[in-house]
Design a protein around this motif. Sequence first.
Motif, PDB file in Angstrom:
ATOM      1  N   ASP A 150      27.494  41.537  32.243  1.00 51.16           N
ATOM      2  CA  ASP A 150      28.908  41.453  32.590  1.00 51.16           C
ATOM      3  C   ASP A 150      29.072  40.971  34.020  1.00 51.16           C
ATOM      4  OD1 ASP A 150      30.206  42.384  30.211  1.00 51.16           O
ATOM      5  OD2 ASP A 150      29.308  44.342  30.612  1.00 51.16           O
ATOM      6  N   LEU A 151      30.189  40.324  34.265  1.00 51.23           N
ATOM      7  CA  LEU A 151      30.530  39.896  35.618  1.00 51.23           C
ATOM      8  C   LEU A 151      31.641  40.801  36.138  1.00 51.23           C
ATOM      9  CD1 LEU A 151      28.802  37.457  35.218  1.00 51.23           C
ATOM     10  CD2 LEU A 151      30.728  35.989  35.738  1.00 51.23           C
ATOM     11  N   PRO A 152      31.739  40.912  37.451  1.00 49.03           N
ATOM     12  CA  PRO A 152      32.861  41.680  38.009  1.00 49.03           C
ATOM     13  C   PRO A 152      34.175  41.097  37.522  1.00 49.03           C
ATOM     14  CG  PRO A 152      31.301  41.047  39.729  1.00 49.03           C
ATOM     15  CD  PRO A 152      30.871  40.349  38.487  1.00 49.03           C
ATOM     16  N   LEU A 180      35.797  38.317  39.556  1.00 45.04           N
ATOM     17  CA  LEU A 180      35.226  36.984  39.414  1.00 45.04           C
ATOM     18  C   LEU A 180      35.684  36.343  38.106  1.00 45.04           C
ATOM     19  CD1 LEU A 180      33.450  34.704  40.320  1.00 45.04           C
ATOM     20  CD2 LEU A 180      31.447  35.932  39.476  1.00 45.04           C
ATOM     21  N   THR A 227      39.144  34.979  38.628  1.00 46.66           N
ATOM     22  CA  THR A 227      39.125  33.750  39.428  1.00 46.66           C
ATOM     23  C   THR A 227      38.650  32.582  38.586  1.00 46.66           C
ATOM     24  OG1 THR A 227      38.551  35.088  41.344  1.00 46.66           O
ATOM     25  CG2 THR A 227      38.253  32.707  41.540  1.00 46.66           C
ATOM     26  N   LEU A 228      37.581  32.824  37.840  1.00 43.37           N
ATOM     27  CA  LEU A 228      37.042  31.776  36.975  1.00 43.37           C
ATOM     28  C   LEU A 228      38.097  31.280  36.003  1.00 43.37           C
ATOM     29  CD1 LEU A 228      33.433  32.875  35.944  1.00 43.37           C
ATOM     30  CD2 LEU A 228      34.133  30.687  36.923  1.00 43.37           C
TER      31      LEU A 228
END
Lengths: 147, 147
Positions: free
Chosen positions: A104-106, A109, A112-113
């Motif tokens: 998983d990504l924060p 982020l 934003t992506l």
Amino acid sequence: MIDVHAVAEDRLRRLGQRYTAQRRALVSMLVSAGQPLSLPEVLQAEAGLKQSSVYRNLAALEQAGVVQRVVTDDGYGRYEPAEDLTGHHHHLVCSRCGKVRDVDLPGSLERTLDRTLDAIAGRAGFAQVSHRLDLVGMCALCAGRAQ
Amino acid sequence: MIDVHAVAEDRLRRLGQRYTAQRRALVSMLVSAGQPLSLPEVLQAEAGLKQSSVYRNLAALEQAGVVQRVVTDDGYGRYEPAEDLTGHHHHLVCSRCGKVRDVDLPGSLERTLDRTLDAIAGRAGFAQVSHRLDLVGMCALCAGRAQ
DNA sequence: CTTCCTGCAAAAGTTTTGCATTAAC
DNA sequence: GTTAATGCAAAACTTTTGCAGGAAG
């Protein structure tokens, strides 16, 4: 917690298809695996599964939106539960052995992506855009076996 | 502007291989394409190319670090110049027709990504990590042809 | 003149398909 | 009973490989 099997059955039925024992077993396997499985991995995980039936059932489940096919560069296609069943995530891929692991990504982020990519896609005339972000590197095991 | 052919020749020579006319043609084609090409696309782009030689030459160029193979879900592998020759970039992939197009992200987002992904990969014991970010959606052409 | 590249044909590996049988509704 | 799923074998499709001839160094 959503009931994956209920959703799967419903989505198949909408297409006039059945949620058979083998399809249920495939869904269970993919959900509990926590990573996309290749066909050999699926066949090995449960004895008695027949290659052509598994391919056909995974294709049916994919069409119904229950699972999705992800592609790596180790020759095999891999399958995992659809994103709306297990949540958005990414993959850590070993470039040597092909093993895939979910990460998983924060959330910040991700947001934003999404914002940035939507803008870029829109400029290029693309619609309905999702993203696919993989981290490619060498896993600890392969790094051990030298270069 | 770097001289792609000089670099290609140098990298091949280091492996005891030659930069033949066909290999030069392949590199030129991939550089000017601005998007990863599949084998049928390569064969179609230049008459007289033989399938097995193209596969072999792309494999040689990949091993030398001149091109890289990228994988989409339309059945074919695709090739593009290595990142250090044309710069880091991403792909906009049409989920319907498989067409791929190169896109760039804002530098600030790239830096954030790199930092975050390095940390995540490190925690998972992965080394030498790069990332692969694709935008998947439907291109304007395919969107036109209805659902 | 030795080593590598090329092209043809054949093989390998993954995925799909035809068809008869079985199971689900 | 009608429609769909299963299993087997065969086919399709992408990629790799063996081998003989040709080109490069």
